[in-house]
Design a protein around this motif. Structure first.
Motif, PDB file in Angstrom:
ATOM      1  N   GLU A  24      53.238  44.303  45.298  1.00  0.00           N
ATOM      2  CA  GLU A  24      53.115  44.888  46.637  1.00  0.00           C
ATOM      3  C   GLU A  24      52.001  44.204  47.426  1.00  0.00           C
ATOM      4  O   GLU A  24      51.811  44.497  48.607  1.00  0.00           O
ATOM      5  N   ILE A  25      51.233  43.338  46.791  1.00  0.00           N
ATOM      6  CA  ILE A  25      50.001  42.797  47.374  1.00  0.00           C
ATOM      7  C   ILE A  25      50.330  41.565  48.207  1.00  0.00           C
ATOM      8  O   ILE A  25      50.792  40.551  47.669  1.00  0.00           O
ATOM      9  N   PRO A  26      50.106  41.605  49.516  1.00  0.00           N
ATOM     10  CA  PRO A  26      50.433  40.442  50.347  1.00  0.00           C
ATOM     11  C   PRO A  26      49.553  39.242  50.021  1.00  0.00           C
ATOM     12  O   PRO A  26      48.371  39.383  49.718  1.00  0.00           O
ATOM     13  N   LEU A  27      50.164  38.061  50.073  1.00  0.00           N
ATOM     14  CA  LEU A  27      49.449  36.835  49.736  1.00  0.00           C
ATOM     15  C   LEU A  27      48.536  36.404  50.876  1.00  0.00           C
ATOM     16  O   LEU A  27      48.874  36.547  52.057  1.00  0.00           O
ATOM     17  N   LEU A  71      30.136  42.554  46.227  1.00  0.00           N
ATOM     18  CA  LEU A  71      30.708  43.893  46.169  1.00  0.00           C
ATOM     19  C   LEU A  71      32.231  43.829  46.233  1.00  0.00           C
ATOM     20  O   LEU A  71      32.793  43.076  47.032  1.00  0.00           O
ATOM     21  N   GLY A  72      32.885  44.620  45.411  1.00  0.00           N
ATOM     22  CA  GLY A  72      34.340  44.697  45.435  1.00  0.00           C
ATOM     23  C   GLY A  72      34.800  46.110  45.151  1.00  0.00           C
ATOM     24  O   GLY A  72      34.080  46.899  44.534  1.00  0.00           O
ATOM     25  N   MET A  73      36.001  46.434  45.592  1.00  0.00           N
ATOM     26  CA  MET A  73      36.572  47.759  45.339  1.00  0.00           C
ATOM     27  C   MET A  73      38.064  47.621  45.091  1.00  0.00           C
ATOM     28  O   MET A  73      38.757  46.918  45.827  1.00  0.00           O
ATOM     29  N   ALA A  74      38.558  48.293  44.056  1.00  0.00           N
ATOM     30  CA  ALA A  74      39.987  48.292  43.757  1.00  0.00           C
ATOM     31  C   ALA A  74      40.723  49.246  44.687  1.00  0.00           C
ATOM     32  O   ALA A  74      40.214  50.321  45.025  1.00  0.00           O
ATOM     33  N   LEU A  75      41.923  48.847  45.105  1.00  0.00           N
ATOM     34  CA  LEU A  75      42.732  49.638  46.029  1.00  0.00           C
ATOM     35  C   LEU A  75      44.080  49.966  45.398  1.00  0.00           C
ATOM     36  O   LEU A  75      44.593  49.226  44.546  1.00  0.00           O
ATOM     37  N   SER A  76      44.675  51.062  45.853  1.00  0.00           N
ATOM     38  CA  SER A  76      45.925  51.556  45.272  1.00  0.00           C
ATOM     39  C   SER A  76      47.137  50.831  45.845  1.00  0.00           C
ATOM     40  O   SER A  76      48.017  51.408  46.501  1.00  0.00           O
ATOM     41  N   LEU A  77      47.172  49.541  45.589  1.00  0.00           N
ATOM     42  CA  LEU A  77      48.280  48.647  45.905  1.00  0.00           C
ATOM     43  C   LEU A  77      48.392  47.751  44.678  1.00  0.00           C
ATOM     44  O   LEU A  77      47.375  47.249  44.201  1.00  0.00           O
ATOM     45  N   TYR A  78      49.600  47.529  44.149  1.00  0.00           N
ATOM     46  CA  TYR A  78      49.683  47.029  42.782  1.00  0.00           C
ATOM     47  C   TYR A  78      50.628  45.844  42.608  1.00  0.00           C
ATOM     48  O   TYR A  78      51.536  45.605  43.415  1.00  0.00           O
ATOM     49  N   ALA A  79      50.399  45.145  41.514  1.00  0.00           N
ATOM     50  CA  ALA A  79      51.345  44.174  40.983  1.00  0.00           C
ATOM     51  C   ALA A  79      51.645  44.560  39.539  1.00  0.00           C
ATOM     52  O   ALA A  79      50.769  45.066  38.828  1.00  0.00           O
ATOM     53  N   GLU A 138      56.686  39.787  48.649  1.00  0.00           N
ATOM     54  CA  GLU A 138      55.388  39.132  48.536  1.00  0.00           C
ATOM     55  C   GLU A 138      55.415  37.956  47.567  1.00  0.00           C
ATOM     56  O   GLU A 138      54.423  37.229  47.438  1.00  0.00           O
ATOM     57  N   MET A 139      56.507  37.738  46.871  1.00  0.00           N
ATOM     58  CA  MET A 139      56.620  36.648  45.906  1.00  0.00           C
ATOM     59  C   MET A 139      57.254  35.387  46.486  1.00  0.00           C
ATOM     60  O   MET A 139      57.390  34.377  45.804  1.00  0.00           O
ATOM     61  N   ILE A 151      46.704  45.081  58.463  1.00  0.00           N
ATOM     62  CA  ILE A 151      47.083  43.800  57.876  1.00  0.00           C
ATOM     63  C   ILE A 151      47.821  42.978  58.930  1.00  0.00           C
ATOM     64  O   ILE A 151      48.993  43.240  59.234  1.00  0.00           O
ATOM     65  N   PRO A 152      47.165  41.984  59.527  1.00  0.00           N
ATOM     66  CA  PRO A 152      47.855  41.119  60.492  1.00  0.00           C
ATOM     67  C   PRO A 152      48.943  40.302  59.804  1.00  0.00           C
ATOM     68  O   PRO A 152      48.820  39.932  58.631  1.00  0.00           O
ATOM     69  N   GLU A 153      50.011  40.021  60.543  1.00  0.00           N
ATOM     70  CA  GLU A 153      51.133  39.283  59.966  1.00  0.00           C
ATOM     71  C   GLU A 153      50.915  37.775  60.095  1.00  0.00           C
ATOM     72  O   GLU A 153      51.738  37.057  60.660  1.00  0.00           O
ATOM     73  N   PHE A 154      49.792  37.307  59.580  1.00  0.00           N
ATOM     74  CA  PHE A 154      49.600  35.865  59.417  1.00  0.00           C
ATOM     75  C   PHE A 154      48.672  35.655  58.231  1.00  0.00           C
ATOM     76  O   PHE A 154      47.907  36.538  57.862  1.00  0.00           O
ATOM     77  N   GLU A 155      48.782  34.491  57.612  1.00  0.00           N
ATOM     78  CA  GLU A 155      47.981  34.193  56.438  1.00  0.00           C
ATOM     79  C   GLU A 155      46.704  33.473  56.853  1.00  0.00           C
ATOM     80  O   GLU A 155      46.672  32.733  57.838  1.00  0.00           O
ATOM     81  N   LEU A 156      45.647  33.704  56.090  1.00  0.00           N
ATOM     82  CA  LEU A 156      44.374  33.028  56.319  1.00  0.00           C
ATOM     83  C   LEU A 156      43.858  32.548  54.974  1.00  0.00           C
ATOM     84  O   LEU A 156      43.446  33.344  54.134  1.00  0.00           O
ATOM     85  N   ALA A 157      43.939  31.242  54.756  1.00  0.00           N
ATOM     86  CA  ALA A 157      43.525  30.672  53.475  1.00  0.00           C
ATOM     87  C   ALA A 157      42.026  30.872  53.275  1.00  0.00           C
ATOM     88  O   ALA A 157      41.224  30.682  54.199  1.00  0.00           O
ATOM     89  N   THR A 158      41.659  31.234  52.056  1.00  0.00           N
ATOM     90  CA  THR A 158      40.247  31.460  51.749  1.00  0.00           C
ATOM     91  C   THR A 158      39.415  30.223  52.020  1.00  0.00           C
ATOM     92  O   THR A 158      38.286  30.312  52.518  1.00  0.00           O
ATOM     93  N   VAL A 159      39.949  29.060  51.697  1.00  0.00           N
ATOM     94  CA  VAL A 159      39.176  27.820  51.897  1.00  0.00           C
ATOM     95  C   VAL A 159      38.868  27.615  53.374  1.00  0.00           C
ATOM     96  O   VAL A 159      37.775  27.144  53.736  1.00  0.00           O
TER      97      VAL A 159
END
Length: 326
Positions: free
Chosen positions: A88-91, A25-33, A51-52, A171-179
């Motif tokens: 605008e999408i955080p990595l 399941l997925g849903m698009a959100l109003s935050l863009y690149a 974000e770049m 959105i917590p201010e830390f990254e979490l790698a998918t792997v």
């Protein structure tokens, strides 16, 4: 002069799983690149926005690589590109940053050469790269996507989000790698847990399709991935357990996290209370975090060809500044 055009795309962020619908399941959100792409004498990148930071600015860049995949599929050779991007999408926060880059890059490359590949082909190519169809499907088609992937082809149904559905993310201010987030999930589960998730995924899909917001809280429960990922996100267990008491219809880890997502009835009178609860819970665990209200995006990726005359060429940032969210 090149026979190919200069393309511009706008692609939304996405959330995946929605609790029990792991990789489904997925849903698009109003935050863009936003991405612009055209043929060039040599490959150059113009990356804008916070974000770049840290994104490769050579041919290892994902946008360049997926563009070359599209050209190869279409039988076209364009080895050098000028690519501009603002996001605008955080990595690595669980909001589909890689999926939006894949879809945006593919759509921009396809538009450049006259759109020889249809969306079904782009969806299969994107899913093969991402390995699951939920995020890329949402960014491509917009709305809510339920999809299956057999290793070669993705079948999907797109649902229009219920009119009264709103989304609040923390959105917590830390990254979490998918792997890393995938690495904590066990390779085997019990039949009981399988039935638990299958039943709730079915109920959640039906509830969203029929607008039964009252069923979302139970339907978003999960035993497949969230209990194992909770230790990676301080405060997550409390948020999952208590957010419905503060006005959330349901709450889930967004994708692989660490962002958490609340589905909210727009008529709910406790929105401010819910937002404060999310922030305070993160603060109690020593985690800086920000909240955002992100309505579901129904449009998916949009593409256009722009005037190639450089004397008339409006700057990339000037073209999008009216759309960038504050």
């Amino acid at each position: 002069m090149s026979i190919y055009g200069r393309s511009r795309v706008k692609v939304p962020a996405s959330t995946a799983n929605l609790g029990p619908g792991f990789d489904t399941l997925g849903m698009a959100l109003s935050l863009y690149a936003w991405i612009e792409m055209e043929e060039a004498a040599e490959t150059v990148f113009h990356l804008h926005g916070d974000e770049m930071k840290g994104v490769p600015q050579d041919k290892n860049n994902l946008l360049y690589q997926v563009a070359q995949m599209v050209f190869a599929e279409a039988g076209v050779t364009i080895p050098e590109l000028s690519i501009s991007m603002y996001s605008e999408i955080p990595l690595t926060r669980g909001l589909g940053s890689s999926a939006s880059a894949i879809i945006g890059g593919m759509a921009a490359a396809n538009a450049m050469i006259g759109s020889p590949l249809d969306n079904a082909r782009l969806f299969d190519m994107a899913t093969a790269l991402e390995k699951h169809p939920d995020n890329v499907g949402a960014s491509l088609f917009g709305g809510i996507i339920t999809a299956v992937w057999d290793g070669e082809h993705a079948d999907f149904i797109r649902l229009e989000p219920p009119q009264d559905l709103e989304v609040l993310v923390v959105i917590p201010e830390f990254e979490l790698a998918t792997v890393k987030a995938r690495g904590v999930i066990p390779s085997e589960i019990t039949v009981g847990d399988a039935v638990f998730n299958i039943s709730r995924t079915s109920l959640l899909t039906a509830a969203l399709a029929s607008g039964r917001l009252d069923l979302i809280s139970r339907a978003m429960q999960d035993r497949l991935h969230q209990p194992y990922r909770a230790p990676l996100v301080p405060g997550m267990e409390k948020l999952l357990a208590e957010a419905p008491q503060h006005g959330a219809l349901g709450i889930a880890l967004s994708g692989a996290g660490p962002t958490l997502l609340c589905l909210v009835d727009r008529r709910e009178g406790r929105k401010q209370e819910l937002e404060q609860f999310l922030k305070e819970t993160m603060q109690q665990h020593g985690i800086p975090a920000r909240t955002r209200w992100l309505p579901p995006c129904t449009s998916g990726v949009t593409t256009e060809l722009l005037e190639r005359n450089r004397m008339q060429k409006q700057s990339f940032l000037d073209m999008i500044k009216g759309e960038i969210q504050p």
